[in-house]
Design an enzyme around this catalytic site. Structure first.
Site, PDB file in Angstrom:
ATOM      1  N   ASP A  52       0.835  -1.350  -0.041  1.00  0.00           N
ATOM      2  CA  ASP A  52       0.052  -0.159   0.069  1.00  0.00           C
ATOM      3  C   ASP A  52       0.875   1.417  -0.092  1.00  0.00           C
ATOM      4  O   ASP A  52       1.699   1.265   0.932  1.00  0.00           O
ATOM      5  CB  ASP A  52      -0.995  -0.016   1.215  1.00  0.00           C
ATOM      6  CG  ASP A  52      -1.570   1.097   1.580  1.00  0.00           C
ATOM      7  OD1 ASP A  52      -1.994   1.808   0.655  1.00  0.00           O
ATOM      8  OD2 ASP A  52      -2.192   1.541   2.729  1.00  0.00           O
ATOM      9  N   ASP A  56      -4.143   3.767   2.907  1.00  0.00           N
ATOM     10  CA  ASP A  56      -5.520   3.517   2.941  1.00  0.00           C
ATOM     11  C   ASP A  56      -5.741   2.136   3.287  1.00  0.00           C
ATOM     12  O   ASP A  56      -6.996   1.640   3.488  1.00  0.00           O
ATOM     13  CB  ASP A  56      -6.433   3.974   1.849  1.00  0.00           C
ATOM     14  CG  ASP A  56      -6.105   3.223   0.570  1.00  0.00           C
ATOM     15  OD1 ASP A  56      -4.934   2.081   0.584  1.00  0.00           O
ATOM     16  OD2 ASP A  56      -6.547   3.055  -0.334  1.00  0.00           O
ATOM     17  N   ASP A  60      -1.949  -1.252  -3.769  1.00  0.00           N
ATOM     18  CA  ASP A  60      -2.327  -0.532  -4.956  1.00  0.00           C
ATOM     19  C   ASP A  60      -1.028  -0.540  -5.941  1.00  0.00           C
ATOM     20  O   ASP A  60       0.211  -1.244  -5.751  1.00  0.00           O
ATOM     21  CB  ASP A  60      -2.458   0.905  -4.676  1.00  0.00           C
ATOM     22  CG  ASP A  60      -1.387   1.648  -3.445  1.00  0.00           C
ATOM     23  OD1 ASP A  60       0.065   1.385  -3.869  1.00  0.00           O
ATOM     24  OD2 ASP A  60      -1.804   2.386  -2.592  1.00  0.00           O
ATOM     25  N   ASP A 129      -5.597 -10.406 -15.662  1.00  0.00           N
ATOM     26  CA  ASP A 129      -6.715 -11.350 -15.352  1.00  0.00           C
ATOM     27  C   ASP A 129      -8.030 -10.872 -16.316  1.00  0.00           C
ATOM     28  O   ASP A 129      -8.244  -9.580 -16.492  1.00  0.00           O
ATOM     29  CB  ASP A 129      -7.215 -11.030 -14.017  1.00  0.00           C
ATOM     30  CG  ASP A 129      -7.581 -12.554 -13.448  1.00  0.00           C
ATOM     31  OD1 ASP A 129      -8.294 -13.334 -13.812  1.00  0.00           O
ATOM     32  OD2 ASP A 129      -6.794 -12.859 -12.330  1.00  0.00           O
ATOM     33  N   ASP A 231     -10.227 -16.051 -16.550  1.00  0.00           N
ATOM     34  CA  ASP A 231     -11.063 -16.246 -15.327  1.00  0.00           C
ATOM     35  C   ASP A 231     -12.380 -17.057 -15.833  1.00  0.00           C
ATOM     36  O   ASP A 231     -13.119 -16.517 -16.439  1.00  0.00           O
ATOM     37  CB  ASP A 231     -11.324 -15.297 -14.553  1.00  0.00           C
ATOM     38  CG  ASP A 231     -12.077 -15.314 -13.297  1.00  0.00           C
ATOM     39  OD1 ASP A 231     -11.441 -15.710 -12.314  1.00  0.00           O
ATOM     40  OD2 ASP A 231     -13.146 -15.214 -13.167  1.00  0.00           O
ATOM     41  N   GLU A 285      -8.282 -20.518 -16.747  1.00  0.00           N
ATOM     42  CA  GLU A 285      -8.176 -21.541 -15.402  1.00  0.00           C
ATOM     43  C   GLU A 285      -9.327 -22.535 -15.632  1.00  0.00           C
ATOM     44  O   GLU A 285     -10.295 -22.417 -16.100  1.00  0.00           O
ATOM     45  CB  GLU A 285      -9.184 -20.375 -14.391  1.00  0.00           C
ATOM     46  CG  GLU A 285      -9.283 -20.746 -13.223  1.00  0.00           C
ATOM     47  CD  GLU A 285     -10.139 -20.129 -12.276  1.00  0.00           C
ATOM     48  OE1 GLU A 285      -9.955 -20.171 -10.949  1.00  0.00           O
ATOM     49  OE2 GLU A 285     -11.105 -19.281 -12.900  1.00  0.00           O
ATOM     50  N   HIS A 351      -4.395 -17.326  -5.103  1.00  0.00           N
ATOM     51  CA  HIS A 351      -5.390 -16.383  -4.179  1.00  0.00           C
ATOM     52  C   HIS A 351      -6.649 -17.135  -3.735  1.00  0.00           C
ATOM     53  O   HIS A 351      -7.352 -16.550  -2.931  1.00  0.00           O
ATOM     54  CB  HIS A 351      -5.531 -15.019  -4.899  1.00  0.00           C
ATOM     55  CG  HIS A 351      -6.518 -15.272  -6.131  1.00  0.00           C
ATOM     56  ND1 HIS A 351      -6.007 -16.048  -7.257  1.00  0.00           N
ATOM     57  CD2 HIS A 351      -7.833 -14.969  -6.561  1.00  0.00           C
ATOM     58  CE1 HIS A 351      -6.987 -16.094  -8.086  1.00  0.00           C
ATOM     59  NE2 HIS A 351      -8.102 -15.616  -7.604  1.00  0.00           N
ATOM     60  N   ASP A 352      -6.842 -18.374  -4.466  1.00  0.00           N
ATOM     61  CA  ASP A 352      -8.113 -19.030  -4.121  1.00  0.00           C
ATOM     62  C   ASP A 352      -7.908 -20.099  -3.169  1.00  0.00           C
ATOM     63  O   ASP A 352      -8.680 -20.962  -2.896  1.00  0.00           O
ATOM     64  CB  ASP A 352      -8.767 -19.519  -5.247  1.00  0.00           C
ATOM     65  CG  ASP A 352      -9.214 -18.255  -6.183  1.00  0.00           C
ATOM     66  OD1 ASP A 352      -9.645 -17.381  -5.748  1.00  0.00           O
ATOM     67  OD2 ASP A 352      -9.364 -18.464  -7.573  1.00  0.00           O
TER      68      ASP A 352
HETATM   69  C1  GLC Z   1     -12.013 -17.392 -10.366  1.00  0.00           C
HETATM   70  C2  GLC Z   1     -11.104 -16.485  -9.539  1.00  0.00           C
HETATM   71  C3  GLC Z   1     -11.667 -16.406  -8.023  1.00  0.00           C
HETATM   72  C4  GLC Z   1     -13.010 -15.650  -8.318  1.00  0.00           C
HETATM   73  C5  GLC Z   1     -14.066 -16.310  -9.328  1.00  0.00           C
HETATM   74  C6  GLC Z   1     -15.259 -15.648  -9.827  1.00  0.00           C
HETATM   75  O1  GLC Z   1     -12.227 -18.585  -9.871  1.00  0.00           O
HETATM   76  O2  GLC Z   1      -9.759 -17.249  -9.329  1.00  0.00           O
HETATM   77  O3  GLC Z   1     -11.025 -15.467  -7.246  1.00  0.00           O
HETATM   78  O4  GLC Z   1     -13.750 -15.534  -7.174  1.00  0.00           O
HETATM   79  O5  GLC Z   1     -13.271 -16.680 -10.581  1.00  0.00           O
HETATM   80  O6  GLC Z   1     -14.525 -14.833 -10.560  1.00  0.00           O
END
Ligand code: GLC
Length: 582
Positions: A52, A56, A60, A129, A231, A285, A351-352
């Site tokens: 950051d 905030d 960023d 993405d 995605d 993905e 991140h998932d």
């Molecule tokens: C993908 C992303 C995930 C998101 C989902 C809906 O799986 O990796 O983070 O929540 O799509 O867009």
């Protein structure tokens, strides 16, 4: 794709992919066609939690710019950035309200241009993405679409008029106890949202929508970005007759929700309209429901995408653990299936998912560093393009939040409410959530031991993991044996051995060893042996007898492992990793 749901759906059963047997001998066709995206090492930056710059509490673009030298120092050459477009942030940017603008929290288009330039100046490519299975309900298209049945944007989304009765049930993946059809009284109709109700699904059957998406892609490609991560794209192609699904479809929903309709037609069109016109890479993905699906997505002669992430490997780890034999079988089977055509990604975290070391390694302080280094060795020595999630190079661990107030992820909060309403076992739910929540990997990057781990001078949008005082980049910079410095050595090793480590054939050794993963990578007579002990105790590997003394290239212990006199047996210490030249 199923993987994003692991944080939620403990009761669903995994789809079983058809097998082709383990590590069959194969011709090494992969070396025939060198490509930059095969040789890339992708570092995933989660912008909200990286750095950051303005206090905030939200990461960023300027923050990322300030850390580009750090990223460069890792030895990676490509960055994948999670969505940075305008968004009301129902799902941390995966609900886009303007595809040609930057989310206010993250900065401005000028910041983006500076970021891209900063990356390119350092020889780093940028993959963005592309979230086009759905938009935000606050996107202008949706606002128009819902305003009247005759609006020109009506067909940008999927609508079911209420006078035809209730639409056949599908559940929402982010609110699993609710229908994915949301009633909207304004036009007396239901719209479809496979994800949250603020993420209405786009109608890919509408050529106007498709052409809008291609123009958006061109907008970014013209700016000079280097790739797209598609995605949830397999969900874009639906059976729009919307048939009723058979009883129990929930357990195998993916077979009904994804890879239907004209997916390959859309991808071929996207290739022709956009991808073929730029030197950009493309990654999906999810890899479908079978090897055939996966090949249909990525084989070069089909002109669709460059590669996909297959989730079978990452889905193996459950809160109660996983079996190395199963892990080896899955990764060997996928390698074998792609030995001659097509290309895959290699990853175990993003991140998932929960954190790499907590999920696949061992985050007990005694083993954390060793197992983090061992897992990095695995990812960087397998065939495929490696993806590494920010913070994993430090061995960052799960957040271990115990109060629901600490969680930020919308699907978790939805499920919590539901469990409360039905009088569910809250203790069980919280235990499961602690192990699997996506928030585990979304805590701020641990830069140093100052306030908030040096991430922000404000209040971070999500709590910092308290272990930042000991696990942080600044401390690891100074320690030659840190996870961070090991990661850098590993990337140097990979860069120095591209033909064998990127393109070389993979052969599994000591297949039935439940503790050690051993394999050889081989290209044009060059051979590297990789030995990985996935257990917390000493373990012996039994290998084919070798003719000469293997030369050690890298190990995660000060005292590397010793072969016996015949060079066929070797004992590895807990989580030991070693790479030898044969
Ligand atoms: C993908 C992303 C995930 C998101 C989902 C809906 O799986 O990796 O983070 O929540 O799509 O867009």
């Amino acid at each position: 794709m199923r993987s994003i749901l692991n944080c939620l759906l403990p009761f669903l059963v995994l789809t079983v992919l058809p097998g082709t047997g383990i590590a069959q001998e194969n011709h090494n066709a992969q070396q025939d066609e060198r490509k930059w995206w095969k040789e890339a090492v992708v570092y995933q930056v989660y912008p909200r939690s990286f750095k950051d710059s303005d206090g905030d509490g939200i990461g960023d673009l300027k923050g990322i710019i300030s850390k580009l030298d750090y990223i460069k120092s890792l030895g990676v050459n490509t960055v994948w950035l999670n969505p940075i477009y305008s968004s009301p942030n129902d799902d941390n940017g995966y609900d886009v309200s303007d595809y040609r603008n930057i989310m206010k929290d993250f900065g401005t288009m000028a910041d983006f241009d500076a970021l891209l330039k900063g990356m390119h100046d350092r020889g780093i490519k940028l993959v963005m993405d592309l979230v086009v299975n759905h938009s935000s309900d606050e996107h202008e298209w949706f606002k128009q679409s819902r305003s009247s049945r005759s609006n020109p944007y009506r067909n940008y989304y999927h609508w079911w008029n209420a006078e035809n009765g209730k639409p056949p049930y599908r559940y929402s993946l982010f609110d699993i106890n609710h229908d994915a059809w949301m009633y909207d009284s304004l036009t007396n109709a239901y719209y479809l949202h496979y994800f949250s109700r603020k993420q209405p699904d786009l109608n890919w059957e509408n050529p106007k929508l498709r052409s809008e998406v291609y123009n958006i892609m061109k907008f970014w490609a013209d700016k000079g970005i280097d790739g797209f991560r598609l995605d949830a794209f397999q969900f874009a192609a639906k059976d729009t007759t919307f048939p009723a699904f058979p009883k129990g479809f929930e357990k195998n929903f993916i077979l009904y929700y994804a890879m239907q309709g004209n997916l390959h037609g859309y991808l071929q069109e996207m290739h022709q309209e956009v991808l073929s016109k730029y030197d950009v890479m493309s990654v999906a993905e999810g890899a479908g429901n079978s090897f055939e699906d996966a090949h249909n997505l990525v084989d070069a002669d089909r002109h669709e995408l460059n590669m996909a992430y297959a989730f079978e490997g990452v889905d193996i780890a459950k809160p109660q653990g996983y079996s190395l034999l199963h892990f080896k079988e899955v990764f060997s089977r996928w390698d074998s299936a792609f030995a001659n055509a097509g290309w895959l990604s290699i990853f175990l975290a993003n991140h998932d998912q929960a954190r790499l070391v907590s999920r696949f390694g061992n985050d007990d302080p005694k083993f954390r560093e060793g197992s983090a280094k061992m897992l990095a060795t695995f990812i960087m020595t397998m065939r495929g393009t490696p993806y590494y999630y920010n913070g994993d190079e430090l061995g960052m661990t799960n957040a271990n939040f115990s109060s629901i107030n600490d969680y930020r992820d919308m699907p978790v909060l939805n499920e919590y409410k539901h469990q409360e309403n039905i009088g569910g076992d809250m203790e069980k739910f919280m235990k499961f959530t602690k192990a699997t929540s996506r928030d585990n990997s979304r805590t701020p990057f641990q830069w140093d031991n100052t306030k908030n781990a040096g991430f922000s001078v404000g209040t971070p949008w999500i709590k910092v993991n308290p272990n930042y005082t000991s696990i942080n980049a600044a401390a690891q910079e100074k320690d030659p044996n840190s996870c961070l410095n090991y990661f850098r050595s590993l990337l140097k090793l990979r860069a120095a051995n591209i033909p064998v480590l990127v393109y070389g054939k993979y052969t599994l050794l000591d297949k039935n060893n439940p503790h050690v993963y051993a394999y050889v990578r081989e290209n044009s007579g060059e051979k590297l042996l990789v030995l990985l002990n996935f257990s917390a105790s000493n373990a012996q590997a039994v290998l084919p007898r070798m003719t000469g003394r293997p030369e050690l290239l890298l190990s995660n212990y000060k005292q590397p492992p010793q072969f016996d006199k015949t060079y066929s047996k070797i004992t590895l210490k807990a989580y030991e990793a070693a790479v030898f030249k044969l």
